[in-house]
Design a protein around this motif. Structure first.
Motif, PDB file in Angstrom:
ATOM      1  N   TRP A 151      -5.817   2.782  -4.966  1.00  0.00           N
ATOM      2  CA  TRP A 151      -6.042   3.193  -3.586  1.00  0.00           C
ATOM      3  C   TRP A 151      -6.794   4.517  -3.566  1.00  0.00           C
TER       4      TRP A 151
ATOM      5  N   PRO B 295       0.834  -1.200   0.000  1.00  0.00           N
ATOM      6  CA  PRO B 295       0.000   0.000   0.000  1.00  0.00           C
ATOM      7  C   PRO B 295       0.871   1.253   0.000  1.00  0.00           C
TER       8      PRO B 295
ATOM      9  N   SER C 220      -7.974   0.411  -0.188  1.00  0.00           N
ATOM     10  CA  SER C 220      -7.909  -0.282  -1.472  1.00  0.00           C
ATOM     11  C   SER C 220      -9.260  -0.242  -2.172  1.00  0.00           C
TER      12      SER C 220
END
Length: 195
Positions: free
Chosen positions: A43, A15, A31
């Motif tokens: 994202w 991430p 997400s």
């Protein structure tokens, strides 16, 4: 009230908060469900999570070494898309630029000292400034076929299989109630969403 925030499109298993831990706003990144092309993730970073640095694109690219695409959404009215690739330089485009202008240049109030000037009141100086600014933006971030060619080149550089230039241009010049819809259509045309 529409959505305010940034879509971060990365070819990375990590991430964005792990990629750039010093940027506090990325800690709130969520997400977005795909399906996305192999290795890619999308994202969502809401504005309420805090401000993102102006050079976020460059920072993400420097750390990942991979192509990156960002979509900055203004109240669901417009999206400013910026991207960079491994060998393709940075490019940008606006989705629904005409609706962004009221966010980029604050319109004047339709009141004088004591009176409401009416729903149809227009300020010629403001309208002239909007047109100058719009043309400046389009010189830097052209839409249509020119923008579509840049978008297609980025997608190919990112090892994606993009649609035709004409199909991409139709999205760049499209109009939707919610600008995010155009953004996700663009991702599909670029080959990021295989459906």
């Amino acid at each position: 009230m529409g959505f305010w925030g940034t879509y971060v499109v990365l070819r990375s298993d990590e991430p964005p908060a792990h990629v750039l831990p010093a940027i506090a706003a990325l800690q709130g990144a969520v997400s977005r469900d795909g399906p996305w092309s192999a290795g890619w993730r999308v994202w969502v970073v809401r504005d309420s999570a805090g401000s993102l640095p102006d050079d976020l694109l460059e920072q993400l690219h420097a750390v990942t070494g991979s192509p990156v695409l960002l979509g900055r959404v203004l109240d669901s009215d417009a999206v400013h898309v910026v991207a960079t690739g491994t060998s393709v330089r940075r490019w940008e485009v606006w989705l629904q630029l005409k609706y962004a202008m009221g966010h980029l240049l604050t319109p004047p109030a339709s009141f004088d000292d004591d009176n409401y000037l009416g729903d149809d009141w227009r300020d010629p100086a403001y309208e002239a400034q909007v047109e100058v600014t719009r043309l400046e933006i389009l010189a830097q971030a052209p839409g249509g076929m020119t923008g579509a060619r840049s978008a297609q080149a980025w997608a190919r550089d990112a090892c994606l299989v993009p649609d035709t230039v004409e199909a991409i241009a139709s999205v760049l010049d499209g109009d939707e109630t919610f600008a995010e819809g155009l953004f996700f259509q663009l991702l599909q045309r670029l080959g990021l969403n295989p459906e």
